[in-house]
Motif scaffolding. Structure first.
Motif, PDB file in Angstrom:
ATOM      1  N   GLU A   1       0.840  -1.205   0.000  1.00 18.61           N
ATOM      2  CA  GLU A   1       0.000   0.000   0.000  1.00 18.61           C
ATOM      3  C   GLU A   1       0.868   1.245   0.000  1.00 18.61           C
ATOM      4  O   GLU A   1       1.881   1.299   0.703  1.00 18.61           O
ATOM      5  CB  GLU A   1      -0.877   0.045   1.252  1.00 18.61           C
TER       6      GLU A   1
ATOM      7  N   GLU B   1       0.284   5.111   0.997  1.00 15.29           N
ATOM      8  CA  GLU B   1      -0.586   6.137   1.551  1.00 15.29           C
ATOM      9  C   GLU B   1      -0.037   7.475   1.061  1.00 15.29           C
ATOM     10  O   GLU B   1       1.144   7.773   1.256  1.00 15.29           O
ATOM     11  CB  GLU B   1      -0.591   6.076   3.075  1.00 15.29           C
TER      12      GLU B   1
ATOM     13  N   ASP C   1      -3.246   0.159  -8.679  1.00 12.12           N
ATOM     14  CA  ASP C   1      -4.687   0.356  -8.830  1.00 12.12           C
ATOM     15  C   ASP C   1      -4.980   1.854  -8.763  1.00 12.12           C
ATOM     16  O   ASP C   1      -4.159   2.638  -8.299  1.00 12.12           O
ATOM     17  CB  ASP C   1      -5.448  -0.348  -7.705  1.00 12.12           C
ATOM     18  N   ALA C   2      -6.159   2.226  -9.201  1.00 16.54           N
ATOM     19  CA  ALA C   2      -6.585   3.621  -9.095  1.00 16.54           C
ATOM     20  C   ALA C   2      -6.663   4.013  -7.622  1.00 16.54           C
ATOM     21  O   ALA C   2      -6.998   3.188  -6.771  1.00 16.54           O
ATOM     22  CB  ALA C   2      -7.939   3.817  -9.758  1.00 16.54           C
ATOM     23  N   PRO C   3      -6.347   5.275  -7.311  1.00 13.17           N
ATOM     24  CA  PRO C   3      -6.354   5.701  -5.906  1.00 13.17           C
ATOM     25  C   PRO C   3      -7.760   5.769  -5.326  1.00 13.17           C
ATOM     26  O   PRO C   3      -8.707   6.128  -6.008  1.00 13.17           O
ATOM     27  CB  PRO C   3      -5.726   7.094  -5.959  1.00 13.17           C
ATOM     28  N   GLU C   4      -7.858   5.392  -4.053  1.00 19.72           N
ATOM     29  CA  GLU C   4      -9.090   5.568  -3.286  1.00 19.72           C
ATOM     30  C   GLU C   4      -8.889   6.831  -2.462  1.00 19.72           C
ATOM     31  O   GLU C   4      -8.159   6.819  -1.474  1.00 19.72           O
ATOM     32  CB  GLU C   4      -9.337   4.363  -2.386  1.00 19.72           C
ATOM     33  N   THR C   5      -9.498   7.940  -2.867  1.00 14.88           N
ATOM     34  CA  THR C   5      -9.229   9.233  -2.238  1.00 14.88           C
ATOM     35  C   THR C   5     -10.250   9.569  -1.164  1.00 14.88           C
ATOM     36  O   THR C   5     -11.381   9.092  -1.175  1.00 14.88           O
ATOM     37  CB  THR C   5      -9.223  10.365  -3.288  1.00 14.88           C
ATOM     38  N   VAL C   6      -9.798  10.435  -0.258  1.00 18.70           N
ATOM     39  CA  VAL C   6     -10.659  10.953   0.797  1.00 18.70           C
ATOM     40  C   VAL C   6     -10.157  12.346   1.162  1.00 18.70           C
ATOM     41  O   VAL C   6      -8.959  12.616   1.117  1.00 18.70           O
ATOM     42  CB  VAL C   6     -10.672  10.011   2.030  1.00 18.70           C
TER      43      VAL C   6
ATOM     44  N   ALA D   1      -5.025   9.442  -0.045  1.00 13.89           N
ATOM     45  CA  ALA D   1      -5.430   8.290  -0.858  1.00 13.89           C
ATOM     46  C   ALA D   1      -4.611   7.080  -0.469  1.00 13.89           C
ATOM     47  O   ALA D   1      -3.504   7.199   0.053  1.00 13.89           O
ATOM     48  CB  ALA D   1      -5.232   8.590  -2.337  1.00 13.89           C
TER      49      ALA D   1
ATOM     50  N   LEU E   1      -3.118   3.851  -2.459  1.00 12.82           N
ATOM     51  CA  LEU E   1      -2.859   3.212  -3.750  1.00 12.82           C
ATOM     52  C   LEU E   1      -2.397   1.791  -3.473  1.00 12.82           C
ATOM     53  O   LEU E   1      -1.424   1.587  -2.737  1.00 12.82           O
ATOM     54  CB  LEU E   1      -1.726   3.925  -4.505  1.00 12.82           C
TER      55      LEU E   1
END
Length: 142
Positions: free
Chosen positions: A67, A69, A109-114, A127, A129
């Motif tokens: 991962e 971050e 993978d595409a980022p999971e953003t917040v 995010a 990744l």
């Protein structure tokens, strides 16, 4: 003796540290109180998962999920700074998808953003990744 897993993760860490823009890159560290104006990346070792095994010769084929971050802090231009950092990570990975021959392939993978609101401080865009590292070892613990 260093394991194949550690060689691969160390090589990824070194590659990420060479990103343009002098972005600080940490490995398995606690999120510091201050985030650099250019952002911050923390590599987490993740999980090697369960290997596929081939016999004769015995080989373990891993799809290790590490991962990244990613953090950016700022009052203005937050989205652009974040986008530039994500693009720099992608370009850095694309430069050597085999980490000098240690991996068969690396993919992100595409980022999971917040968006994180911090009372009395500039907002943080973050995010996770997921990076999949495909590599082979001669032992399940190596």
């Amino acid at each position: 003796m260093t394991t194949k897993r550690e060689e691969v993760l160390s090589a990824l860490f070194t590659e990420l540290q060479s990103m343009p823009g002098s972005v600080p890159v940490l490995r398995n560290e606690v999120l510091p109180e201050r985030i650099s104006p250019v952002g911050l990346v923390i590599l987490r070792d993740g999980n090697p998962g369960e290997a596929e095994v081939t016999l004769s010769p015995l080989r373990y084929h891993w799809q290790h999920r590490a991962e990244l971050e990613v953090f950016v802090r700022g009052a203005s231009g937050l989205e652009l700074t974040f986008d530039i950092l994500i693009a720099a990570i992608g370009q850095t990975i694309a430069l050597d998808r085999t980490l000098g021959g240690l991996c068969d392939w690396i993919e992100a993978d595409a980022p999971e953003t917040v968006d994180l609101a911090v009372e009395g401080a500039a907002a943080i865009k973050a995010a996770v990744l997921m990076i999949t590292l495909h590599y082979t070892s001669t032992d399940s613990l190596a």
